[in-house]
Design a protein around this motif. Structure first.
Motif, PDB file in Angstrom:
ATOM      1  N   ILE A   2       1.017  -1.175  -0.001  1.00  8.82           N
ATOM      2  CA  ILE A   2       0.119   0.092  -0.006  1.00  8.82           C
ATOM      3  C   ILE A   2       0.793   1.329   0.100  1.00  8.82           C
ATOM      4  O   ILE A   2       0.669   2.195  -0.669  1.00  8.82           O
ATOM      5  CB  ILE A   2      -0.891  -0.032   1.060  1.00  8.82           C
ATOM      6  CG1 ILE A   2      -1.921  -1.301   0.977  1.00  8.82           C
ATOM      7  CG2 ILE A   2      -1.740   1.307   1.277  1.00  8.82           C
ATOM      8  CD1 ILE A   2      -2.940  -1.313   2.104  1.00  8.82           C
ATOM      9  N   CYS A   3       1.899   1.260   0.899  1.00 10.06           N
ATOM     10  CA  CYS A   3       2.573   2.572   0.635  1.00 10.06           C
ATOM     11  C   CYS A   3       3.601   2.666  -0.608  1.00 10.06           C
ATOM     12  O   CYS A   3       3.720   3.734  -1.012  1.00 10.06           O
ATOM     13  CB  CYS A   3       3.801   2.288   1.879  1.00 10.06           C
ATOM     14  SG  CYS A   3       3.027   2.563   3.689  1.00 10.06           S
ATOM     15  N   ALA A   4       4.148   1.523  -1.164  1.00 11.43           N
ATOM     16  CA  ALA A   4       4.642   1.515  -2.534  1.00 11.43           C
ATOM     17  C   ALA A   4       3.573   2.151  -3.260  1.00 11.43           C
ATOM     18  O   ALA A   4       3.988   2.866  -4.472  1.00 11.43           O
ATOM     19  CB  ALA A   4       5.213   0.345  -3.006  1.00 11.43           C
ATOM     20  N   ILE A  21      -5.263   4.229  -5.408  1.00 10.86           N
ATOM     21  CA  ILE A  21      -4.273   3.243  -4.355  1.00 10.86           C
ATOM     22  C   ILE A  21      -4.926   2.159  -3.886  1.00 10.86           C
ATOM     23  O   ILE A  21      -4.389   1.289  -3.698  1.00 10.86           O
ATOM     24  CB  ILE A  21      -4.006   4.475  -2.974  1.00 10.86           C
ATOM     25  CG1 ILE A  21      -3.206   5.597  -3.673  1.00 10.86           C
ATOM     26  CG2 ILE A  21      -3.460   3.650  -2.036  1.00 10.86           C
ATOM     27  CD1 ILE A  21      -2.978   6.559  -2.590  1.00 10.86           C
ATOM     28  N   VAL A  22      -6.371   2.232  -3.618  1.00 10.87           N
ATOM     29  CA  VAL A  22      -6.977   1.194  -2.898  1.00 10.87           C
ATOM     30  C   VAL A  22      -6.923  -0.022  -4.124  1.00 10.87           C
ATOM     31  O   VAL A  22      -6.630  -1.203  -4.023  1.00 10.87           O
ATOM     32  CB  VAL A  22      -8.478   1.434  -2.512  1.00 10.87           C
ATOM     33  CG1 VAL A  22      -9.438   0.035  -2.334  1.00 10.87           C
ATOM     34  CG2 VAL A  22      -8.237   2.369  -1.479  1.00 10.87           C
ATOM     35  N   SER A  23      -7.534   0.370  -5.401  1.00 13.71           N
ATOM     36  CA  SER A  23      -7.534  -0.548  -6.402  1.00 13.71           C
ATOM     37  C   SER A  23      -6.311  -1.219  -6.858  1.00 13.71           C
ATOM     38  O   SER A  23      -6.084  -2.485  -6.740  1.00 13.71           O
ATOM     39  CB  SER A  23      -8.146   0.247  -7.641  1.00 13.71           C
ATOM     40  OG  SER A  23      -8.088  -0.826  -8.670  1.00 13.71           O
ATOM     41  N   PHE A  24      -5.219  -0.505  -6.954  1.00 11.41           N
ATOM     42  CA  PHE A  24      -4.029  -1.213  -7.261  1.00 11.41           C
ATOM     43  C   PHE A  24      -3.276  -1.908  -6.022  1.00 11.41           C
ATOM     44  O   PHE A  24      -2.719  -3.088  -6.453  1.00 11.41           O
ATOM     45  CB  PHE A  24      -2.932  -0.050  -7.684  1.00 11.41           C
ATOM     46  CG  PHE A  24      -3.070   0.679  -8.971  1.00 11.41           C
ATOM     47  CD1 PHE A  24      -3.176  -0.169 -10.215  1.00 11.41           C
ATOM     48  CD2 PHE A  24      -3.158   1.766  -9.191  1.00 11.41           C
ATOM     49  CE1 PHE A  24      -3.234   0.342 -11.510  1.00 11.41           C
ATOM     50  CE2 PHE A  24      -3.248   2.740 -10.381  1.00 11.41           C
ATOM     51  CZ  PHE A  24      -3.610   1.821 -11.625  1.00 11.41           C
ATOM     52  N   SER A  25      -3.559  -1.486  -4.923  1.00 14.76           N
ATOM     53  CA  SER A  25      -3.087  -2.287  -3.850  1.00 14.76           C
ATOM     54  C   SER A  25      -3.865  -3.702  -3.863  1.00 14.76           C
ATOM     55  O   SER A  25      -3.275  -4.608  -3.375  1.00 14.76           O
ATOM     56  CB  SER A  25      -3.280  -1.567  -2.591  1.00 14.76           C
ATOM     57  OG  SER A  25      -2.574  -0.096  -2.590  1.00 14.76           O
ATOM     58  N   ASN A  26      -5.060  -3.604  -3.736  1.00 12.55           N
ATOM     59  CA  ASN A  26      -5.774  -4.779  -3.788  1.00 12.55           C
ATOM     60  C   ASN A  26      -5.162  -5.842  -4.769  1.00 12.55           C
ATOM     61  O   ASN A  26      -4.886  -6.959  -4.511  1.00 12.55           O
ATOM     62  CB  ASN A  26      -7.004  -4.766  -3.988  1.00 12.55           C
ATOM     63  CG  ASN A  26      -7.941  -4.030  -2.776  1.00 12.55           C
ATOM     64  OD1 ASN A  26      -7.273  -4.370  -1.847  1.00 12.55           O
ATOM     65  ND2 ASN A  26      -8.794  -3.248  -3.025  1.00 12.55           N
ATOM     66  N   ASN A  27      -5.177  -5.397  -6.082  1.00 11.62           N
ATOM     67  CA  ASN A  27      -4.379  -6.221  -7.069  1.00 11.62           C
ATOM     68  C   ASN A  27      -2.982  -6.826  -6.783  1.00 11.62           C
ATOM     69  O   ASN A  27      -2.680  -7.843  -7.126  1.00 11.62           O
ATOM     70  CB  ASN A  27      -4.529  -5.601  -8.612  1.00 11.62           C
ATOM     71  CG  ASN A  27      -5.813  -5.320  -8.981  1.00 11.62           C
ATOM     72  OD1 ASN A  27      -6.815  -6.027  -8.778  1.00 11.62           O
ATOM     73  ND2 ASN A  27      -6.084  -4.269  -9.581  1.00 11.62           N
ATOM     74  N   TRP A  28      -2.101  -5.855  -6.455  1.00 15.30           N
ATOM     75  CA  TRP A  28      -0.813  -6.294  -6.182  1.00 15.30           C
ATOM     76  C   TRP A  28      -0.818  -6.926  -4.871  1.00 15.30           C
ATOM     77  O   TRP A  28       0.226  -8.119  -4.893  1.00 15.30           O
ATOM     78  CB  TRP A  28       0.123  -4.963  -6.000  1.00 15.30           C
ATOM     79  CG  TRP A  28       0.467  -4.077  -7.338  1.00 15.30           C
ATOM     80  CD1 TRP A  28      -0.052  -4.605  -8.447  1.00 15.30           C
ATOM     81  CD2 TRP A  28       0.849  -2.980  -7.219  1.00 15.30           C
ATOM     82  NE1 TRP A  28       0.069  -3.580  -9.553  1.00 15.30           N
ATOM     83  CE2 TRP A  28       0.822  -2.502  -8.949  1.00 15.30           C
ATOM     84  CE3 TRP A  28       1.362  -1.928  -6.620  1.00 15.30           C
ATOM     85  CZ2 TRP A  28       1.156  -1.437  -9.366  1.00 15.30           C
ATOM     86  CZ3 TRP A  28       1.835  -0.716  -7.168  1.00 15.30           C
ATOM     87  CH2 TRP A  28       1.955  -0.500  -8.442  1.00 15.30           C
ATOM     88  N   LEU A  87      -2.639  -9.310  -3.847  1.00  9.71           N
ATOM     89  CA  LEU A  87      -3.249 -10.661  -3.997  1.00  9.71           C
ATOM     90  C   LEU A  87      -1.944 -11.472  -5.010  1.00  9.71           C
ATOM     91  O   LEU A  87      -1.580 -12.467  -4.616  1.00  9.71           O
ATOM     92  CB  LEU A  87      -4.475 -10.757  -4.829  1.00  9.71           C
ATOM     93  CG  LEU A  87      -5.619 -10.273  -4.108  1.00  9.71           C
ATOM     94  CD1 LEU A  87      -6.708  -9.980  -5.134  1.00  9.71           C
ATOM     95  CD2 LEU A  87      -6.022 -11.200  -2.815  1.00  9.71           C
ATOM     96  N   LYS A  88      -1.599 -10.703  -5.828  1.00 12.70           N
ATOM     97  CA  LYS A  88      -0.341 -11.319  -6.648  1.00 12.70           C
ATOM     98  C   LYS A  88       0.857 -11.534  -5.625  1.00 12.70           C
ATOM     99  O   LYS A  88       1.494 -12.678  -5.847  1.00 12.70           O
ATOM    100  CB  LYS A  88      -0.022 -10.539  -7.807  1.00 12.70           C
ATOM    101  CG  LYS A  88      -1.043 -10.372  -8.816  1.00 12.70           C
ATOM    102  CD  LYS A  88      -0.614  -9.431 -10.015  1.00 12.70           C
ATOM    103  CE  LYS A  88      -1.932  -9.148 -10.778  1.00 12.70           C
ATOM    104  NZ  LYS A  88      -1.923  -8.113 -11.921  1.00 12.70           N
ATOM    105  N   LYS A  89       1.190 -10.798  -5.027  1.00 16.86           N
ATOM    106  CA  LYS A  89       2.392 -10.910  -4.129  1.00 16.86           C
ATOM    107  C   LYS A  89       2.164 -11.786  -3.163  1.00 16.86           C
ATOM    108  O   LYS A  89       3.071 -12.821  -2.898  1.00 16.86           O
ATOM    109  CB  LYS A  89       2.478  -9.363  -3.297  1.00 16.86           C
ATOM    110  CG  LYS A  89       3.992  -9.181  -3.041  1.00 16.86           C
ATOM    111  CD  LYS A  89       4.433  -7.855  -2.576  1.00 16.86           C
ATOM    112  CE  LYS A  89       5.763  -7.668  -2.029  1.00 16.86           C
ATOM    113  NZ  LYS A  89       5.883  -6.519  -1.581  1.00 16.86           N
ATOM    114  N   LEU A  90       0.992 -11.950  -2.462  1.00 15.13           N
ATOM    115  CA  LEU A  90       0.672 -13.147  -1.500  1.00 15.13           C
ATOM    116  C   LEU A  90       0.939 -14.606  -2.100  1.00 15.13           C
ATOM    117  O   LEU A  90       1.077 -15.447  -1.398  1.00 15.13           O
ATOM    118  CB  LEU A  90      -0.409 -12.840  -0.761  1.00 15.13           C
ATOM    119  CG  LEU A  90      -0.446 -11.730   0.137  1.00 15.13           C
ATOM    120  CD1 LEU A  90      -1.737 -11.381   0.720  1.00 15.13           C
ATOM    121  CD2 LEU A  90       0.495 -11.891   1.225  1.00 15.13           C
ATOM    122  N   LYS A  91       0.527 -14.436  -3.325  1.00 14.16           N
ATOM    123  CA  LYS A  91       0.323 -15.879  -3.922  1.00 14.16           C
ATOM    124  C   LYS A  91       1.763 -16.340  -4.300  1.00 14.16           C
ATOM    125  O   LYS A  91       1.956 -17.605  -4.594  1.00 14.16           O
ATOM    126  CB  LYS A  91      -0.388 -15.850  -5.407  1.00 14.16           C
ATOM    127  CG  LYS A  91      -1.987 -15.696  -5.070  1.00 14.16           C
ATOM    128  CD  LYS A  91      -2.810 -15.515  -6.403  1.00 14.16           C
ATOM    129  CE  LYS A  91      -4.257 -15.600  -6.086  1.00 14.16           C
ATOM    130  NZ  LYS A  91      -4.935 -15.115  -7.139  1.00 14.16           N
TER     131      LYS A  91
END
Length: 179
Positions: A134-136, A165-172, A174-178
Protein backbone atom coordinates in the motif's frame (compact mmCIF):
# COMPACT_ATOMS: atom_id res chain seq x y z
CA UNK A 1 49.90 -4.96 10.72
CA UNK A 2 51.09 -8.50 11.25
CA UNK A 3 50.75 -9.50 7.59
CA UNK A 4 52.57 -6.47 6.28
CA UNK A 5 49.54 -5.49 4.17
CA UNK A 6 48.43 -1.89 4.34
CA UNK A 7 45.23 -0.15 3.40
CA UNK A 8 45.71 2.13 0.42
CA UNK A 9 43.45 4.98 1.57
CA UNK A 10 43.73 7.08 -1.58
CA UNK A 11 42.29 4.13 -3.56
CA UNK A 12 39.51 3.50 -1.01
CA UNK A 13 36.00 4.91 -1.10
CA UNK A 14 33.83 5.90 1.86
CA UNK A 15 30.09 5.26 1.60
CA UNK A 16 27.44 6.49 4.00
CA UNK A 17 24.01 5.30 4.95
CA UNK A 18 21.37 7.88 5.86
CA UNK A 19 23.83 10.77 5.77
CA UNK A 20 24.27 13.43 3.15
CA UNK A 21 27.07 13.32 0.64
CA UNK A 22 28.47 16.45 2.34
CA UNK A 23 28.96 14.55 5.60
CA UNK A 24 30.59 11.66 3.74
CA UNK A 25 32.94 14.11 2.00
CA UNK A 26 33.94 15.72 5.32
CA UNK A 27 34.79 12.36 6.88
CA UNK A 28 36.56 11.26 3.70
CA UNK A 29 38.82 14.32 3.88
CA UNK A 30 39.86 13.34 7.41
CA UNK A 31 40.67 9.76 6.41
CA UNK A 32 42.22 10.39 3.02
CA UNK A 33 39.57 8.26 1.27
CA UNK A 34 37.40 9.32 -1.61
CA UNK A 35 33.67 9.93 -1.01
CA UNK A 36 31.00 8.17 -3.03
CA UNK A 37 27.33 7.22 -2.92
CA UNK A 38 25.52 4.14 -4.08
CA UNK A 39 21.97 3.39 -5.07
CA UNK A 40 19.67 0.42 -4.86
CA UNK A 41 16.01 -0.42 -5.36
CA UNK A 42 13.61 -0.61 -2.42
CA UNK A 43 9.88 -1.18 -2.86
CA UNK A 44 10.41 -0.55 -6.57
CA UNK A 45 11.99 2.88 -6.06
CA UNK A 46 15.62 3.84 -6.63
CA UNK A 47 17.28 4.92 -3.39
CA UNK A 48 20.38 7.06 -3.45
CA UNK A 49 21.55 10.58 -4.02
CA UNK A 50 19.16 12.46 -6.31
CA UNK A 51 18.08 9.42 -8.32
CA UNK A 52 14.50 10.23 -9.29
CA UNK A 53 14.12 12.72 -12.13
CA UNK A 54 12.19 15.32 -10.13
CA UNK A 55 12.05 18.89 -11.39
CA UNK A 56 14.98 19.95 -9.19
CA UNK A 57 17.13 16.97 -10.21
CA UNK A 58 16.38 17.50 -13.91
CA UNK A 59 17.30 21.17 -13.51
CA UNK A 60 20.62 20.18 -11.89
CA UNK A 61 21.27 17.96 -14.93
CA UNK A 62 20.73 20.87 -17.30
CA UNK A 63 17.20 20.00 -18.47
CA UNK A 64 15.25 23.17 -19.21
CA UNK A 65 11.81 22.98 -17.57
CA UNK A 66 8.93 25.42 -17.70
CA UNK A 67 8.64 25.31 -13.90
CA UNK A 68 10.39 23.61 -10.98
CA UNK A 69 7.24 23.77 -8.86
CA UNK A 70 5.39 20.70 -7.65
CA UNK A 71 2.57 19.89 -10.08
CA UNK A 72 0.17 19.04 -7.23
CA UNK A 73 0.42 22.20 -5.12
CA UNK A 74 2.36 24.61 -7.36
CA UNK A 75 3.85 26.15 -4.20
CA UNK A 76 7.14 24.38 -3.45
CA UNK A 77 9.87 23.11 -5.73
CA UNK A 78 9.42 19.56 -6.95
CA UNK A 79 11.96 17.47 -5.05
CA UNK A 80 11.59 13.98 -3.68
CA UNK A 81 10.84 14.74 -0.03
CA UNK A 82 8.27 17.37 -0.95
CA UNK A 83 6.64 15.28 -3.67
CA UNK A 84 6.09 12.17 -1.55
CA UNK A 85 5.80 13.51 2.00
CA UNK A 86 5.67 17.30 2.47
CA UNK A 87 3.22 18.40 -0.23
CA UNK A 88 -0.21 19.06 1.29
CA UNK A 89 -1.74 16.77 -1.30
CA UNK A 90 0.66 13.92 -0.43
CA UNK A 91 -0.04 14.44 3.29
CA UNK A 92 -3.77 14.15 2.65
CA UNK A 93 -3.23 10.86 0.81
CA UNK A 94 -1.09 9.50 3.68
CA UNK A 95 -3.86 10.47 6.12
CA UNK A 96 -6.51 8.75 3.99
CA UNK A 97 -4.40 5.58 3.79
CA UNK A 98 -3.85 5.65 7.56
CA UNK A 99 -7.60 5.98 8.11
CA UNK A 100 -8.32 3.17 5.63
CA UNK A 101 -5.84 0.86 7.38
CA UNK A 102 -6.85 2.03 10.84
CA UNK A 103 -3.13 2.52 11.52
CA UNK A 104 -1.05 5.40 12.75
CA UNK A 105 1.38 6.46 10.02
CA UNK A 106 3.92 9.08 11.11
CA UNK A 107 4.69 12.24 9.19
CA UNK A 108 7.85 11.68 7.18
CA UNK A 109 10.26 14.52 6.50
CA UNK A 110 12.63 12.56 4.31
CA UNK A 111 12.63 9.39 2.26
CA UNK A 112 15.01 7.80 4.77
CA UNK A 113 12.43 8.36 7.55
CA UNK A 114 9.93 6.39 5.48
CA UNK A 115 12.35 3.49 4.90
CA UNK A 116 13.27 3.36 8.60
CA UNK A 117 9.59 3.27 9.55
CA UNK A 118 8.62 0.63 6.98
CA UNK A 119 11.59 -1.57 7.96
CA UNK A 120 10.61 -1.27 11.61
CA UNK A 121 7.03 -2.47 11.19
CA UNK A 122 6.59 -5.52 13.34
CA UNK A 123 3.69 -7.51 11.99
CA UNK A 124 2.83 -10.90 10.60
CA UNK A 125 4.04 -11.58 7.05
CA UNK A 126 0.56 -11.04 5.62
CA UNK A 127 0.13 -7.65 7.33
CA UNK A 128 3.66 -6.54 6.46
CA UNK A 129 3.18 -7.40 2.77
CA UNK A 130 -0.04 -5.41 2.72
CA UNK A 131 1.52 -2.36 4.43
CA UNK A 132 4.55 -2.37 2.12
CA UNK A 133 2.37 -2.79 -0.97
CA UNK A 134 0.00 0.00 0.00
CA UNK A 135 2.81 2.44 0.85
CA UNK A 136 4.67 1.62 -2.37
CA UNK A 137 1.41 2.05 -4.28
CA UNK A 138 0.78 5.46 -2.72
CA UNK A 139 4.25 6.64 -3.75
CA UNK A 140 3.83 5.15 -7.22
CA UNK A 141 0.41 6.84 -7.67
CA UNK A 142 1.87 10.22 -6.64
CA UNK A 143 4.77 9.79 -9.06
CA UNK A 144 2.47 8.68 -11.89
CA UNK A 145 0.11 11.59 -11.24
CA UNK A 146 2.97 14.11 -11.39
CA UNK A 147 4.29 12.59 -14.62
CA UNK A 148 0.86 12.61 -16.21
CA UNK A 149 0.43 16.27 -15.37
CA UNK A 150 3.74 17.03 -17.05
CA UNK A 151 3.83 14.61 -19.97
CA UNK A 152 0.51 12.80 -20.27
CA UNK A 153 -2.33 13.37 -22.64
CA UNK A 154 -5.03 12.46 -20.16
CA UNK A 155 -5.22 14.33 -16.91
CA UNK A 156 -5.95 12.29 -13.81
CA UNK A 157 -8.23 13.83 -11.25
CA UNK A 158 -6.89 14.28 -7.73
CA UNK A 159 -10.13 13.09 -6.20
CA UNK A 160 -9.67 9.63 -7.74
CA UNK A 161 -6.11 9.06 -6.53
CA UNK A 162 -7.08 7.41 -3.26
CA UNK A 163 -9.39 5.06 -5.17
CA UNK A 164 -6.44 4.21 -7.43
CA UNK A 165 -4.32 3.38 -4.38
CA UNK A 166 -7.00 1.03 -3.05
CA UNK A 167 -7.56 -0.63 -6.43
CA UNK A 168 -3.87 -1.12 -7.29
CA UNK A 169 -3.04 -2.25 -3.76
CA UNK A 170 -5.70 -4.92 -3.81
CA UNK A 171 -4.43 -6.26 -7.13
CA UNK A 172 -0.75 -6.18 -6.14
CA UNK A 173 -1.32 -7.65 -2.68
CA UNK A 174 -3.09 -10.69 -4.09
CA UNK A 175 -0.35 -11.34 -6.66
CA UNK A 176 2.42 -10.81 -4.10
CA UNK A 177 0.85 -13.13 -1.53
CA UNK A 178 0.37 -15.91 -4.07
CA UNK A 179 4.04 -15.74 -5.12
Amino acid sequence: MASGLQINLHKSKLYGIEVTLGVIEQVALCTGCGADSFSFMYLGLPVGQQMLPTGCNLDRRGVDLESLLCQCCEVEQEEINHLFFECNFARLLWLEVAKWLDKSIPTFLEVTDFFIWIDGISAARFQRVIMESICATLIWVLWTYQNNLLFGDKKYKKEFMFDSIVSFSNNWDLKKLKG
